[in-house]
Design an enzyme around this catalytic site. Structure first.
Site, mmCIF file in Angstrom:
data_model
loop_
_atom_site.group_PDB
_atom_site.id
_atom_site.type_symbol
_atom_site.label_atom_id
_atom_site.label_comp_id
_atom_site.label_asym_id
_atom_site.label_seq_id
_atom_site.Cartn_x
_atom_site.Cartn_y
_atom_site.Cartn_z
ATOM 1 N N SER A 261 0.893 -1.198 0.089
ATOM 2 C CA SER A 261 -0.025 0.009 0.121
ATOM 3 C C SER A 261 0.945 1.212 0.074
ATOM 4 C CB SER A 261 -0.754 -0.100 1.346
ATOM 5 O OG SER A 261 -0.190 0.461 2.318
ATOM 6 N N LYS A 262 0.351 2.451 -0.194
ATOM 7 C CA LYS A 262 0.893 3.676 -0.116
ATOM 8 C C LYS A 262 1.535 4.060 1.079
ATOM 9 C CE LYS A 262 -1.461 5.578 -3.900
ATOM 10 N NZ LYS A 262 -2.133 6.949 -4.592
ATOM 11 N N ARG A 263 1.008 3.323 2.154
ATOM 12 C CA ARG A 263 1.796 3.874 3.370
ATOM 13 C C ARG A 263 2.930 2.879 3.867
ATOM 14 N NH1 ARG A 263 -3.445 4.811 3.107
ATOM 15 N NH2 ARG A 263 -3.743 2.345 3.595
#
Ligand code: GLU
Length: 504
Positions: A261-263
């Site tokens: 994910s982006k995080r």
């Protein structure tokens, strides 16, 4: 045969995630492998999610990767405009057309009304879906009489256009990577095709544009697989021949479970974006591979192999080789696990192969290097000596800071190991000998060994304190190589500083 045309269709809702770049790369490789066109279409119909700067970011990222589109909002092309927000008239034409078929209807339910119904379902422990079971009880052109619909339209009551999902049909679908599978239409809902504001949703705009832009192959992320049934039916509704579809596997977290994910970038300490991105609202910077020091060709090579491998399992491939070898049928079905170590391994490999002149250019982008008075010749020697142990160009500087500034402090543990009461004398005598030695690595090596031998000293007794004097620590490349690069004056000064300048 018709030319292949492949599109990459991102929404400008933020920086392009690694998965998005890989989709673009496979789109590009497939297009070029088949002698076709690579098209960039910006899918910006969702105004609420639009992020300033995202479109430029996407273009810059593709350019950095060396996979520039043949057609795009920037490059133009025969099928312009390439931004969905500028294609409203085209969508209006097809909205009118689909409403003439039995595949669409208009619905007047407000968001509040639908929320109410959703809650009612929830209290009964059920999940609401706008579909063949509920549509007859809701406020739309199927359940209402023609006069009621006319009245609402005259009163300018806002409406959406919904897809009328056929009942009891088994759709036989085909995906290039996943093969054949079936879907029962009863499991699908009546998706909104056109919103209250008259703009189409992703599903409708996407199908219209793929048709209008003569796209032959839709290669996109796995998350769109559940929409394939609807898309194929939209082609049927419009009486259009559908393109071929390929849904790419996910890129998984380093531990192998769950989508990257982006995080995850912050969590695991590696970038998940190709370039740095500054969020226009929060000012937060998301790290990029470019700024981290990756070479674009190494990054692209690494990314290409996350989900595909060439027939001979070769790992280092140039973009041209990838174009030659790319085969969409060989893309894996299973998710590809991301590995930071592997990404670094690729950069290390590329660093070893790069012409030193190119590395020199990057090295000189570092302030301390730029501000040093080192000749290119000397910097090239440092590069050749240090690159084998470097992953990034910056490591050449960071592991070799001692070339640029003389050590002034010496670590306690190393001193204990390398120093005893005889050491100052040994270094003084060696220093004297080096005064008259030609500062060439081979000659230096021979001299130091001879010196140790005639003094009856183990080589460590000489090399270790010498290394400490030159580097400040007991690490680094071979001492004679360091001596040659530092040169006679600097080397002897460092030895002197160590012997006389520091009180132990
Ligand atoms: N706009 C969609 C996205 O950003 C495109 C999906 C597709 O390629 O059909 O993921």
């Amino acid at each position: 045969m018709k030319k292949t045309r492949v599109r990459f269709a991102p929404s400008p809702t933020g920086p392009l995630h690694l998965g998005g770049v890989r989709t673009a790369l496979y789109d590009y490789l497939f297009a070029k492998n088949t002698g076709g066109d690579f098209v960039l279409r910006i899918e910006d119909t969702d105004v609420a999610r639009y992020v300033e700067g995202a479109e430029n970011y996407i273009l810059e990222a593709l350019e950095w990767c060396g996979i520039s589109p043949d057609e795009s909002p920037k490059h133009g092309g025969k099928f312009a405009p390439y931004r969905q927000s500028e294609r409203r008239e085209i969508y209006e034409k097809y909205t009118a057309e689909i409403l003439k078929t039995d595949f669409a209807y208009i619905a007047f339910d407000t968001t509040e009304e639908l929320d109410e119904i959703r809650k009612e379902f929830e209290t009964k422990g059920e999940v609401f879906s706008y579909n063949h079971q509920t549509r007859n009880r809701l406020k739309n052109s199927i359940s209402l009489s023609e006069t009621e619909v006319q009245n609402l339209l005259e009163k300018k009551i806002p409406f959406v256009v919904r897809f009328k999902m056929p009942i009891d049909r088994i759709l036989n679908l085909e995906d290039i990577i996943r093969g054949k599978f079936s879907v029962n239409t009863n499991t699908l809902d009546d998706k909104v095709l056109v919103k209250h504001d008259g703009m189409p949703t992703y599903h409708f705009a996407n199908v219209i544009d793929d048709r209008e832009m003569e796209i032959s192959h839709v290669i996109r992320g796995e998350e769109w697989l559940p929409s394939l049934g609807l898309h194929v039916l939209l082609y049927e509704a419009m009486n259009w021949e559908p393109p071929q579809f390929a849904h790419l596997p996910l890129i998984l977290k380093p531990e192998g479970k769950g989508k990257l994910s982006k995080r995850d970038g912050d969590k695991f300490g590696f970038p998940v974006f190709p370039l740095n991105f500054k969020d226009p609202e929060t000012g937060n910077i998301s790290k990029g591979y470019r700024e981290e020091g990756y070479f674009p060709d190494a990054f692209v090579n690494f990314l290409a192999l996350l989900g595909w491998s060439p027939s001979d399992d070769k790992e280092i491939l140039s973009l041209d080789e990838m174009i030659q070898e790319f085969d969409i049928h060989k893309v894996h079905k299973a998710g590809a696990r991301f590995s930071k170590e592997k990404a670094e391994w690729f950069n290390h490999q590329y660093l070893q192969k790069k012409p030193t002149g190119e590395i020199l250019k990057h090295l000189k982008e570092i302030d301390a290097v730029k501000n040093s008075d080192f000749s290119d010749d000397k910097l090239l020697k440092i590069i050749n000596l240090m690159k084998e142990r470097a992953t990034f160009t910056k490591d050449i500087y960071e592991n070799g800071t001692f070339f640029f500034s003389a050590p002034k402090t010496f670590d306690e543990k190393s001193l204990k190991k390398a120093w005893n009461e005889d050491t100052p004398n040994i270094l003084n005598e060696l220093s004297e000998r080096l005064q008259t030695t030609d500062f060439k690595s081979e000659i230096l090596k021979e001299n130091i060994h001879q010196f140790a031998e005639t003094k009856g000293l183990g080589i460590g007794k000489v090399m270790m304190p010498l290394r400490l004097a030159l580097v400040g620590e007991l690490k680094g490349p071979d001492v004679p190589d360091i001596l040659e690069i530092l040169g006679k004056n600097e080397s002897l000064e460092r030895i002197e500083f160590m012997v006389f300048g520091v009180s132990f």
